[in-house]
Design an enzyme around this catalytic site. Structure first.
Site, PDB file in Angstrom:
ATOM      1  CG  ASP A 162      13.556  48.645 -17.275  1.00  0.00           C
ATOM      2  OD1 ASP A 162      13.243  47.518 -16.840  1.00  0.00           O
ATOM      3  OD2 ASP A 162      12.904  49.240 -18.158  1.00  0.00           O
ATOM      4  CG  MET A 179       1.916  30.417  -9.166  1.00  0.00           C
ATOM      5  SD  MET A 179       2.506  32.106  -9.417  1.00  0.00           S
ATOM      6  CE  MET A 179       3.239  32.417  -7.812  1.00  0.00           C
ATOM      7  CG  ASP A 229      -4.661  21.153 -10.256  1.00  0.00           C
ATOM      8  OD1 ASP A 229      -3.894  22.077  -9.924  1.00  0.00           O
ATOM      9  OD2 ASP A 229      -5.016  20.255  -9.469  1.00  0.00           O
ATOM     10  CB  VAL A 272       2.733  21.187  -3.516  1.00  0.00           C
ATOM     11  CG1 VAL A 272       3.265  19.782  -3.787  1.00  0.00           C
ATOM     12  CG2 VAL A 272       2.962  21.584  -2.082  1.00  0.00           C
ATOM     13  CD  GLU A 273       9.038  25.723  -3.901  1.00  0.00           C
ATOM     14  OE1 GLU A 273      10.169  26.236  -3.893  1.00  0.00           O
ATOM     15  OE2 GLU A 273       8.346  25.615  -4.939  1.00  0.00           O
ATOM     16  CE  LYS A 294       8.058  23.057  -6.865  1.00  0.00           C
ATOM     17  NZ  LYS A 294       7.238  23.588  -7.970  1.00  0.00           N
ATOM     18  CB  SER A 326       9.893  30.270  -4.448  1.00  0.00           C
ATOM     19  OG  SER A 326       9.538  29.345  -3.445  1.00  0.00           O
ATOM     20  CG  HIS A 355      10.967  32.402  -8.602  1.00  0.00           C
ATOM     21  ND1 HIS A 355      11.786  33.101  -7.741  1.00  0.00           N
ATOM     22  CD2 HIS A 355       9.769  32.291  -7.965  1.00  0.00           C
ATOM     23  CE1 HIS A 355      11.112  33.395  -6.640  1.00  0.00           C
ATOM     24  NE2 HIS A 355       9.895  32.915  -6.751  1.00  0.00           N
ATOM     25  CG  ASN A 410       0.990  35.458  -5.781  1.00  0.00           C
ATOM     26  OD1 ASN A 410       0.346  35.634  -6.810  1.00  0.00           O
ATOM     27  ND2 ASN A 410       0.446  35.037  -4.659  1.00  0.00           N
ATOM     28  CD  GLU A 460      15.276  34.860  -8.880  1.00  0.00           C
ATOM     29  OE1 GLU A 460      16.386  35.062  -8.382  1.00  0.00           O
ATOM     30  OE2 GLU A 460      14.329  34.371  -8.240  1.00  0.00           O
ATOM     31  CG  ASN A 489      12.684  33.677  -2.494  1.00  0.00           C
ATOM     32  OD1 ASN A 489      12.176  34.703  -2.059  1.00  0.00           O
ATOM     33  ND2 ASN A 489      11.989  32.798  -3.195  1.00  0.00           N
ATOM     34  CE1 TYR A 523      10.794  47.257 -12.634  1.00  0.00           C
ATOM     35  CE2 TYR A 523      12.126  45.870 -14.065  1.00  0.00           C
ATOM     36  CZ  TYR A 523      11.486  47.068 -13.816  1.00  0.00           C
ATOM     37  OH  TYR A 523      11.535  48.074 -14.748  1.00  0.00           O
TER      38      TYR A 523
END
Length: 720
Positions: free
Chosen positions: A296, A325, A344, A402-403, A408, A430, A451, A454, A463, A501, A661
């Site tokens: 760390d 988020m 938004d 939205v992913e 995007k 992600s 990144h 949640n 990240e 991920n 983490y």
């Protein structure tokens, strides 16, 4: 001057009242071996001074003492248990000298008094604290326990039950909490701290405060009868085991130490602490948890260097995409001092984002960690908007829509056209490759991934993903912003899923394959939680992540790694999603969920899920605990090794901290690479070879095999 060293100075502050002021070189006071040695010499000399009628202990810094210098003490842990016991006794003898001074003593505690600093103030007769106090014994977080008398003195000051809670959790306690249990005798404003300490020690010196009685209570056995002891220690042991599942020996050893010393005076009690501390310091768990501390420090040092090189002054942030988020990111930014615009296209989403921020801040007010006016000011630092023009004022923009790569790309491209020169653009994706998103930009050098995990306010990891064309200045600026958010940023290179991920989905794939072969997913969860040590088993984690989200990410990973991560014909997650089971978010996944008394979702067995899965799964089959662990963990560890070999992650330290983490990798195992060191890379390869026939996720690379043959160790004997 009565005594002076590099770390402290002692002089009369008023009449016959002496002040022992810590002034260790550097930004904070730490207890080094030299400081302790000098303290021992000083205390012997001061004890013989007949002119001193009382003594106060102070600090010349914003904090009292933040603990022992772990970097200096680490080599000592390599000594034999016998040598280590003698070494720790020599240290505790200094604290005994402090406690035995022939006049009343009081600590004037400003700011933090942690670890050895907390144990120092426990050895004085009285303690007065400023309102900024943070006091505690965090040693269990390093796999050890208090070793400077904390297990002896704290139970005799605040009672065994309170002391065991403090020690086994390692939490910091604020002024009001410490005062309520008697850990401090008074709390005053910071500017009145020294004067208050002087007045209190004068009262004691003049016989108006019974300092001898306060001291004697710490020298005697615990004031508990046998029945009280039996109930107290049995309850504590049960609670600790329930939380740790036996994986963390340090809190259990702390309880056992307090229990064993309960009927002894200080000398015998201290000897028990000395012996048990030495035993703990030699455990694998201590090595792993100390390793986490060092790793760390490594990642924080690296991040600070990058941030220092940033020439971008981030005064205003923006997040695109509200909801849970976006609201979490907005809350974190505003709470940590950087105003943020939350944009938004949907007013309902903005309302949800503000509700999320309000809820988190409201919780702080309820717990007494924030004043109402601070909450109002923090909410005022979040500007919800439906207007694009507001976003143009931002120095950094976090896209969190939205992913979907096409959506995007369109959003990012429009942002780039509208934003001023020098604005840093990031995407909270992600799994989608940063280079794929950057292909829609004219200046990809100003863009990178950011990144978040949640829930944003709890998860320490961010990240930061470097694309092929991302500039160093962009990375430096985003690292700087992440640090301002109070996060631990780790920079990784681009690939599908990035690092966390990417290594998570082979773990899920190994689990899914196990279920298809007839494993009971609930039993597998229990093995991965109770035996390996994950906070959640794979089925439970999939439900929490969202089965629909996981299913979508599986497709992204399959496109990116078609050989190792191809979508399977029989996929439990895909089946459950097809049947409208998305996990916690809609109350049914592998498990079913209903609110508990506190309104939190509680999982329960669901016969419908079991019946649905039977359509694609083999007949029920029992698997050993070892096989369950191997089938889940080998794919993850294999992918971790590949990420290091492909320079997706730069070092074992960064990989291990990202997993701890970001995913909750069991801290007592120290991270993936430290775990590989413990089991031996050659043993890992041999184990993986046993399952190589199951597919590419179990097949090790040539480099891994070579490293195993060379006896590769990822950490030196001395740690990270």
């Amino acid at each position: 001057m009565l005594f002076q060293s590099e770390s402290f100075q002692v002089a009369f502050v008023k009449d016959n009242i002496a002040e022992f002021k810590f002034c260790v070189p550097g930004s904070v006071n730490k207890l080094s071996q030299q400081t302790l040695s000098d303290c021992g010499a000083a205390l012997k000399e001061l004890a013989a001074n007949k002119d001193i009628k009382g003594m106060i202990f102070t600090s010349d810094k914003d904090h009292f003492i933040v603990g022992a210098d772990i970097f200096e003490f680490l080599p000592t842990f390599k000594k034999s248990e016998e040598e280590l016991t003698q070494w720790i006794k020599n240290a505790t003898d200094v604290f005994d000298l402090l406690e035995d001074l022939p006049f009343p003593t009081i600590s004037a505690i400003n700011g933090m008094a942690l670890g050895g600093g907390c144990e120092w103030v426990l050895a004085t007769d009285f303690r007065v604290a400023s309102e900024e106090l943070k006091m505690g014994l965090p040693e269990v977080k390093l796999g050890i326990m208090p070793g400077f008398g904390g297990t002896v003195r704290l139970p005799r000051i605040i009672g065994a039950d309170n002391a065991m809670t403090w020690i086994t959790t390692g939490k910091e306690h604020r002024a009001k909490q410490a005062l309520a249990v008697g850990a401090v005798d008074a709390v005053v404003a910071k500017d009145k701290l020294v004067d208050s300490a002087i007045k209190m020690v004068e009262l004691a010196a003049n016989g108006k405060l019974d300092w001898q009685a306060k001291r004697q209570a710490k020298l005697d056995p615990l004031a508990m009868n046998q029945m009280e002891q039996g109930m107290s220690f049995a309850t504590a042991q049960g609670m600790v085991f329930g939380k740790t599942k036996g994986h963390y020996p340090s809190p259990l050893m702390a309880v056992a130490t307090i229990k064993a010393a309960a009927n002894h005076g200080r000398a015998e009690a201290m000897a028990i602490e000395n012996m048990n501390f030495a035993k703990l310091a030699k455990t694998d768990e201590a090595a792993a948890q100390v390793g986490i501390f060092l790793a760390d420090q490594f990642i924080k040092s690296k991040a600070r260097k990058l941030a220092k090189n940033s020439s971008t002054d981030i005064k205003q942030a923006a997040v695109l995409g509200a909801g849970i988020m976006g609201g979490g990111i907005a809350y974190q930014s505003a709470y940590k001092g950087t105003p943020i615009i939350m944009k938004d296209i949907n007013q309902a989403a903005l309302d949800l984002g503000m509700q999320e921020a309000s809820k988190l801040l409201g919780n702080k007010v309820q717990r007494g960690h924030m004043k109402l006016e601070q909450m109002v000011a923090t909410l005022g630092a979040i500007k919800p908007t439906l207007t694009d023009d507001d976003v143009k004022k931002a120095d950094i923009i976090v896209e969190a829509v939205v992913e979907n790569p096409k959506i995007k790309q369109a959003v990012l491209s429009q942002l780039e056209k509208d934003m001023p020169e020098g604005t840093v653009l990031t995407s909270n994706t992600s799994t989608i490759r940063i280079d794929e998103l950057a292909s829609a930009l004219e200046k990809p050098e100003n863009f990178c991934g950011m990144h978040f995990f949640n829930p944003v306010h709890r998860m320490p990891l961010v990240e930061i993903i470097r694309g092929e064309k991302t500039s160093d200045e962009t990375i430096n600026a985003v690292v700087d912003y992440a640090l301002k958010l109070g996060k631990s940023p780790i920079v990784v290179n681009d690939c599908p899923g990035f690092f966390v991920n990417r290594v998570l989905f082979p773990y899920f794939a190994g689990f899914n394959q196990l279920v298809v072969e007839g494993a009971d997913f609930a039993k597998a969860d229990k093995v991965m939680e109770n035996v390996f040590g994950w906070p959640m088993g794979p089925a439970y984690l999939l439900d929490v992540v969202g089965l629909d989200t996981a299913n979508h990410c599986t497709g992204v990973m399959a496109d990116g790694f078609p050989e190792r991560m191809a979508e399977q014909e029989k996929d439990p997650v895909a089946l459950l999603v097809k049947e409208g089971r998305f996990g916690q978010k809609n109350g049914k996944g592998f498990y079913q969920y209903a609110p508990d008394r506190k309104g939190k979702p509680k999982k329960a067995k669901d016969a419908d899920a079991i019946e649905l899965l039977s359509a694609i799964c083999d007949a029920p089959k029992e698997f050993s605990k070892e096989e369950v662990i191997d089938r889940c963990m080998i794919p993850m560890l294999n992918e971790v090794l590949l990420c290091l070999q492909e320079n997706i992650v730069a070092s074992p330290q960064e990989a291990d901290m990202a997993l701890i983490y970001g995913l909750g990798f069991p801290p007592f195992r120290g991270g993936a690479f430290r775990y590989l060191d413990q089991i031996g890379l050659a043993n890992f390869v041999a184990k993986a070879d046993q399952y190589a026939h199951l597919g590419a996720i179990y097949q090790v690379s040539d480099i891994t095999r070579q490293w195993a043959e060379e006896g590769r160790q990822f950490y030196s004997v001395e740690g990270a």
